[in-house]
Design a protein around this motif. Sequence first.
Motif, PDB file in Angstrom:
ATOM      1  N   ALA A 115      85.014  88.590  39.205  1.00 21.27           N
ATOM      2  CA  ALA A 115      85.732  89.128  40.363  1.00 21.27           C
ATOM      3  C   ALA A 115      86.788  90.134  39.926  1.00 21.27           C
ATOM      4  CB  ALA A 115      86.375  87.989  41.148  1.00 21.27           C
ATOM      5  N   ALA A 116      87.474  89.868  38.810  1.00 20.31           N
ATOM      6  CA  ALA A 116      88.495  90.801  38.327  1.00 20.31           C
ATOM      7  C   ALA A 116      87.881  92.161  38.022  1.00 20.31           C
ATOM      8  CB  ALA A 116      89.172  90.235  37.086  1.00 20.31           C
ATOM      9  N   VAL A 117      86.719  92.153  37.377  1.00 21.04           N
ATOM     10  CA  VAL A 117      86.043  93.403  37.058  1.00 21.04           C
ATOM     11  C   VAL A 117      85.561  94.089  38.334  1.00 21.04           C
ATOM     12  CG1 VAL A 117      84.043  94.425  35.915  1.00 21.04           C
ATOM     13  CG2 VAL A 117      85.351  92.628  34.772  1.00 21.04           C
ATOM     14  N   ALA A 118      84.883  93.323  39.187  1.00 23.62           N
ATOM     15  CA  ALA A 118      84.313  93.905  40.402  1.00 23.62           C
ATOM     16  C   ALA A 118      85.402  94.474  41.314  1.00 23.62           C
ATOM     17  CB  ALA A 118      83.490  92.860  41.143  1.00 23.62           C
ATOM     18  N   LEU A 119      86.490  93.721  41.487  1.00 22.75           N
ATOM     19  CA  LEU A 119      87.552  94.181  42.377  1.00 22.75           C
ATOM     20  C   LEU A 119      88.250  95.412  41.808  1.00 22.75           C
ATOM     21  CD1 LEU A 119      89.068  90.770  43.535  1.00 22.75           C
ATOM     22  CD2 LEU A 119      87.650  92.330  44.857  1.00 22.75           C
TER      23      LEU A 119
END
Length: 212
Positions: free
Chosen positions: A181-185
Motif C-alpha cells: 500500500a505504501a508503494v501503491a499510494l
Amino acid sequence: MRLAELSARSGVSTATIKYYLREGLLQPGHRVTATQAEYGEEHLRRLRLVRALIQIGKMPVAVAREVIAAAEDTSLDHHMRLGAATRALPRVPGPAEDDEATGIARRSVDALLEQLGWHGMHDEPSPALGTLITSVAALVRLGYPCDAAHLLPYGRLAAELAVADLDAVEEQPTAAGQIEAAVALTVLYEPVLLSLRRLAHVQESARRFGGR
C-alpha cells in the motif's frame, strides 16, 4: 485459477504475465503438473500492483522489480522496508553540488526541516531530499521566492498528507499489505495531488481574476 483465468480477470495477456514471471515481478504459481500452475488472489493483486507501477507510475520493468524486491526484504524492519520500497521509486538527478544556487537551496531546505521538526533527514538520506534541493535550486535561479518561510506552508500540508497516507497504510491487516500500500499510494496519489492542485489553481484564479 489457471493462467488463462488470471489473464481474463486481470486484463493482462498471458504473454505479458509469463514475461512478468520470468522477470521476477510476479511470484510463481503453485505447480500442479510439469507444464501447468495454479494462481491465487495474491497473484491477481500483485499483477494489478505491477501494472499500476508500470502504466501509471511510468516505471521501467527493472525499477518495478527493485521496488517489489525492497518491499519483500524481510531482513529489514517494517520502517526500513517501507522506506526501501519508496526509495526505489523513480527519481530526478541529484543536485549539482558545485552550483551556487544549490548551496542557497540546501540552506533553505535545512531551515525548513528545522522549522518542521523533521530531524535526522541527513542521517538516512532519501532521494526525495535531493529532489527537493534540486527543485528549490531551480526556483533560486529563476528568482522566485523559495526561502524557508515560503516553503513552510507546503511542508505543513505535506505533514498532514503523511498522516492521512500512513493511516491508509495501517488499514492493511498484514505487514506485506502495508508495504504494498505504501508503494501503491506513493505512485498513484502523486498524480491525484498534482491534478487537485491544478484544479484548485483554476478555481482560485477564477475567484480572483474572473470577469476582469
